[in-house]
Design a protein around this motif. Structure first.
Motif, PDB file in Angstrom:
ATOM      1  N   PHE A  94      -0.394  46.729 -21.981  1.00 39.90           N
ATOM      2  CA  PHE A  94      -0.392  47.891 -21.094  1.00 39.90           C
ATOM      3  C   PHE A  94       0.008  49.143 -21.853  1.00 39.90           C
ATOM      4  N   PHE A 181      -1.222  50.113 -12.407  1.00 36.93           N
ATOM      5  CA  PHE A 181       0.111  49.968 -11.815  1.00 36.93           C
ATOM      6  C   PHE A 181       0.244  51.051 -10.754  1.00 36.93           C
ATOM      7  N   ARG A 195      10.180  61.354  -9.152  1.00 37.76           N
ATOM      8  CA  ARG A 195       8.884  60.721  -8.949  1.00 37.76           C
ATOM      9  C   ARG A 195       8.321  61.040  -7.566  1.00 37.76           C
ATOM     10  N   LYS A 236       3.633  49.485  -5.757  1.00 33.37           N
ATOM     11  CA  LYS A 236       4.969  49.635  -6.352  1.00 33.37           C
ATOM     12  C   LYS A 236       5.762  50.662  -5.581  1.00 33.37           C
ATOM     13  N   HIS A 237       7.065  50.694  -5.702  1.00 26.39           N
ATOM     14  CA  HIS A 237       7.946  49.802  -6.448  1.00 26.39           C
ATOM     15  C   HIS A 237       8.786  49.099  -5.387  1.00 26.39           C
ATOM     16  N   TYR A 241      12.921  51.947  -3.652  1.00 24.96           N
ATOM     17  CA  TYR A 241      13.116  52.573  -4.966  1.00 24.96           C
ATOM     18  C   TYR A 241      13.373  54.071  -4.861  1.00 24.96           C
ATOM     19  N   ARG A 250      16.136  55.392 -10.722  1.00 26.30           N
ATOM     20  CA  ARG A 250      16.743  54.130 -11.167  1.00 26.30           C
ATOM     21  C   ARG A 250      18.260  54.103 -10.986  1.00 26.30           C
ATOM     22  N   LEU A 280       4.667  45.295  -7.898  1.00 24.38           N
ATOM     23  CA  LEU A 280       5.495  45.714  -9.042  1.00 24.38           C
ATOM     24  C   LEU A 280       6.864  46.137  -8.500  1.00 24.38           C
ATOM     25  N   ASP A 315       9.100  45.554 -13.823  1.00 21.63           N
ATOM     26  CA  ASP A 315       8.811  46.856 -14.406  1.00 21.63           C
ATOM     27  C   ASP A 315       9.342  46.869 -15.845  1.00 21.63           C
ATOM     28  N   TRP A 316       9.165  47.992 -16.498  1.00 26.65           N
ATOM     29  CA  TRP A 316       9.386  48.184 -17.934  1.00 26.65           C
ATOM     30  C   TRP A 316      10.804  47.800 -18.356  1.00 26.65           C
ATOM     31  N   MET A 348       7.085  42.727 -17.975  1.00 26.93           N
ATOM     32  CA  MET A 348       6.810  43.806 -18.948  1.00 26.93           C
ATOM     33  C   MET A 348       7.907  43.713 -19.991  1.00 26.93           C
ATOM     34  N   TRP A 455       1.754  61.552 -16.310  1.00 28.60           N
ATOM     35  CA  TRP A 455       0.666  60.560 -16.285  1.00 28.60           C
ATOM     36  C   TRP A 455      -0.680  61.242 -16.459  1.00 28.60           C
ATOM     37  N   GLU A 525       9.138  60.293 -14.474  1.00 29.90           N
ATOM     38  CA  GLU A 525      10.334  59.425 -14.505  1.00 29.90           C
ATOM     39  C   GLU A 525      11.593  60.151 -14.983  1.00 29.90           C
TER      40      GLU A 525
HETATM   41  C1  BGC Z   1       7.340  52.789 -14.412  1.00 26.33           C
HETATM   42  C2  BGC Z   1       6.201  52.150 -13.666  1.00 26.33           C
HETATM   43  C3  BGC Z   1       4.985  52.075 -14.565  1.00 26.33           C
HETATM   44  C4  BGC Z   1       5.351  51.303 -15.818  1.00 26.33           C
HETATM   45  C5  BGC Z   1       4.178  51.095 -16.768  1.00 26.33           C
HETATM   46  C6  BGC Z   1       7.572  52.139 -15.761  1.00 26.33           C
HETATM   47  O1  BGC Z   1       8.495  52.849 -16.515  1.00 26.33           O
HETATM   48  O2  BGC Z   1       8.506  52.709 -13.617  1.00 26.33           O
HETATM   49  O3  BGC Z   1       5.906  52.894 -12.504  1.00 26.33           O
HETATM   50  O4  BGC Z   1       3.941  51.471 -13.873  1.00 26.33           O
HETATM   51  O5  BGC Z   1       6.374  52.020 -16.501  1.00 26.33           O
HETATM   52  O6  BGC Z   1       3.751  52.265 -17.346  1.00 26.33           O
END
Ligand code: BGC
Length: 760
Positions: A94, A181, A195, A236-237, A241, A250, A280, A315-316, A348, A455, A525
């Motif tokens: 990804f 995602f 966000r 998501k999420h 969240y 977070r 997610l 998630d990441w 992830m 993004w 983020e």
């Molecule tokens: C975000 C997700 C995102 C993922 C992959 C994470 O840091 O919270 O919303 O889909 O990264 O890029």
């Protein structure tokens, strides 16, 4: 070939008879079982793992660590491919490198990765590649970029949202990206949250409807994701969240379960029931439990109650974070056990091989049974079959002639136009007379990144000006409308620091009117954290200086959340807003400014007035500003939820109900006449709110229960009808069950109110 064999072969060639349908879900289950039966533990664990492409790319300095710069042009590192794709058998890759790729570049990278998976591994299982497509296939250069979700929500137009989602899916597949995602189903209830622009706003109904339009548009009818123009979504999420106490991404959220069920759960439930493939998870914690370790919300609610049988995705970095961030597991190994015990299927990882090694150890030691691993792998392989990846691990970009086409751009332009909200129009200053001389000023005037946000061609969206250089900024679009001789441009201020306000003041002396473009730079983020919801001082100073010139000021806001403007709003003649309209946003705003398009966007969030006044529209009765005990500190926003003006006016009359008393299971027809009482044609969003007058749990002051966007020619009148079911009057009680209480309810549409009774 016999006659029957020929017949069957011809049948397979029929358009509806692609791999998913041909095999059927039972056929896929059989294939999955066969494959699973051949897999070693290591191969199974590889299938559960997702790696960031950054771990596969060559660095300028191979020993410079993860944050060292990438080689340009970006190149996949053969040793890393061998290690992760072949030796660890990683299932899913990804993310993107440091900048956007064309569809041909995507094709090149993904083909190379796929070739390692297909030809150098024992079983040849294709890799699944996913990225965030938050406003179009927005990491692909040349793709059609739509407004961000919050701006899409300002359109209040589910059909348009669905069309945008269909185009996004097509262009994702054209980029060889079969997984996204998103969409984000998070309720945008905290205006500070970085966000917010990724949400569909603060209301449950609007979020639910637009989320479903998006997943249906992306996954296609019957979730037929093997179609080469559809993709799998990851809603998501999950869950709660978006409303952390501090507003910072977070960080912890604290909600009673009945609130979570009534407000955060419905969009997830609806999309899951319509067949989405992945959920997610929330990277934060709810009531002291990180969602990645929350057996109650994952197993009891998501699996057992809602019946979700797709993939639960972490998630990441969030499994390891159970250890070093949330402190609920003393070691990474224990964190993995907790997460798997809670029900996570795909992880992830995202950057190294420790997860795979530790999980192998855990299973070999007997702390987790191999059958538990099989459950997850089965779901993941099933999705790969459903996506048709075994047959078509990658596609030729030439199969997608409509990528970036004029037709697609037209839809994006319509979205951008409908995303514009007219918030103030003193003395009908707008639409602006084209004979006037204009000063364009402000940090958001001449940059594509302030129209797009994060993004966009990369995570933080900083390169939009490079990749979308052929698109018009607000300044360029206004200049095209007005002609260069009638326009002066002085930036005056940056987003956070003053450039030269005096120069802008001097320029204002030479014009009739000022277009002041304020807002936010791009972010996504945690880099989008703010300490203060007010627009930064540099922009406020510019606004006050422009107002002090005595020239009329039209404020144009492009921002991902409602930055406060109460220090100068009264001194603005006109205010227009779009919560990040995307690449077509400059043209759309200019069209609205000069009256080529009649604005019809409505706020999907409350626009607060003060930093200590962050109240949503569906607040409790006790939070009213006009409370009988003289409380004027309640809901008193700059602009309320659902608000938005037009260049025409609409009159509402004859609010009528089919009955004044209903019983359980009944439905109620609500009718209202709406007339375009002005001189131009326009769209109007009729919004129906219901207020429960008394309830055992304090009822919200009002809740949106239905809406309908209609077009009316000047002078035209239409009757709009809504059907209200008794379930629309439900709420979740203290026992965490949906409940319905008899009594009086009020229906409110615009300035009209009437009531009815619910009887047992
Ligand atoms: C975000 C997700 C995102 C993922 C992959 C994470 O840091 O919270 O919303 O889909 O990264 O890029």
């Amino acid at each position: 070939m016999t006659k029957w064999a020929l017949f069957l072969f011809m049948l397979m060639l029929l358009p509806g008879c692609r791999q998913g349908e041909q095999t059927g879900s039972r056929g896929i289950d059989r294939e999955v079982d066969l494959l699973l039966g051949k897999m070693t533990l290591r191969e199974k664990i590889g299938q559960m793992s997702q790696i960031d492409v950054a771990a596969l790319m060559k660095r300028v300095d191979p020993h410079g660590g993860f944050y060292g710069p990438f080689l340009e042009p970006n190149v996949l590192d053969k040793d890393s491919l061998q290690k992760y794709i072949v030796e660890y058998g990683i299932s899913c890759v990804f993310n993107i490198g440091p900048h956007g790729y064309s569809i041909r570049e995507w094709h090149g990278y993904i083909k190379e990765i796929q070739d390692y998976a297909l030809h150098r591994t024992r079983l040849g299982i294709p890799v699944l590649y996913g990225v965030d497509a938050m406003h179009g296939a927005s990491l692909t250069v040349g793709a059609t970029l739509f407004p961000q979700q919050l701006a899409m929500a300002s359109t209040w137009n589910p059909d348009l949202v669905k069309q945008a989602a269909e185009i996004t899916a097509y262009e994702m597949r054209a980029s060889n990206l079969p997984l996204t995602f998103g969409p984000s189903l998070d309720l945008g209830k905290h205006p500070v949250w970085s966000r917010l622009n990724e949400s569909f706003g603060e209301d449950v109904l609007l979020t639910t409807i637009l989320s479903k339009s998006t997943t249906e548009g992306m996954e296609g009818p019957g979730n037929s994701v093997d179609d080469k123009t559809r993709i799998a979504t990851s809603i998501k999420h999950y869950i709660a969240y978006s409303f952390p106490l501090t507003g910072k991404d977070r960080t912890p959220a604290w909600f009673p379960e009945h609130y979570v069920r009534e407000y955060f759960l419905p969009p997830f439930t609806e999309c899951i029931r319509s067949g989405v493939h992945i959920v997610l998870l929330n990277s934060g914690e709810l009531n002291g439990v990180p969602l990645h370790a929350d057996k109650y919300w994952l197993k009891n609610v998501l699996r057992d109650e809602i019946g979700f049988d797709g993939i639960i995705m972490s998630d990441w970095y969030d499994i390891e974070k159970l250890n070093f961030f949330h402190h609920v597991a003393p070691t990474y190994k224990e964190a993995i056990i907790k997460a798997l015990d809670a029900g996570i299927d795909m992880v992830m990882v995202p950057l190294d091989n420790r997860f795979m090694d530790l999980l192998t150890e855990i299973v070999n030691e007997g702390s987790i049974a191999e059958s538990r691993i099989d459950e997850s792998v089965r779901r993941i392989l099933k999705l790969k079959y459903k996506l048709g990846l075994f047959e078509h691990p990658y596609r030729n970009p030439d199969e997608y002639p409509d990528f970036g086409s004029a037709g697609f751009r037209h839809v994006a332009s319509q979205c951008a136009l409908e995303s514009v909200v007219l918030l103030k129009n003193a003395d009908n200053i707008l639409p602006l007379d084209r004979n006037l001389k204009v000063l364009v000023t402000g940090p958001a005037a001449n940059t594509m990144s302030a129209l797009n946000g994060g993004w966009t061609y990369s995570w933080q969206g900083h390169a939009a000006d490079t990749y979308a250089s052929e698109k018009n900024t607000i300044l360029e679009a206004v200049r095209n409308e007005l002609g260069a001789d009638k326009l002066i441009y002085e930036p005056g201020s940056g987003f956070d620091s003053v450039i030269d306000i005096n120069k802008a003041v001097k320029a204002a002396g030479l014009v009739d009117c000022i277009i002041l473009c304020l807002g936010e730079p791009s972010y996504a983020e945690t880099p989008g954290y703010i300490e203060d919801l007010y627009l930064p001082d540099a922009q406020t100073d510019l606004a006050l200086a422009m107002a002090a010139t005595g020239k009329p000021v039209i404020l144009v806001l492009t921002e991902g959340r409602p930055r406060l403007i109460s220090r100068f709003e009264e001194q603005m003649e006109g205010v227009l807003l779009s919560f990040l309209p995307g690449n077509e946003g400059g043209d759309a705003l200019a069209c609205v400014i000069f009256g080529d398009y009649n604005p019809n966007g409505k706020l999907p969030v409350t626009y607060p007035r003060y930093p200590n006044d962050l109240i949503n529209y569906d607040h409790r009765y006790s939070e009213r500003a006009d409370h009988q005990f003289g409380n004027n500190h309640g809901y008193h926003p700059q602009y309320p939820f659902g608000y938005g003006l037009s260049y025409t006016s609409f009159g509402y009359a004859n609010l009528q109900l089919s009955k004044d008393t209903i019983g359980p299971g009944d439905s109620l027809v609500v009718a209202v006449d709406i007339k375009n009482t002005g001189k131009v044609n326009g769209y109007e969003v009729a919004q129906l709110y219901i207020r429960d007058v008394y309830a055992n749990l304090t009822p919200p002051f009002k809740r949106l229960r239905a809406f309908n966007k209609i077009f009316l020619f000047a002078g035209e009148q239409k009757t709009v009808r809504f059907i209200i079911q008794t379930e629309d009057l439900n709420y979740v009680g203290q026992d965490n069950q949906w409940t319905i209480e008899e009594g009086e309810f009020e229906v409110c549409i615009e300035n009209l109110t009437t009531n009815f009774y619910l009887q047992d």
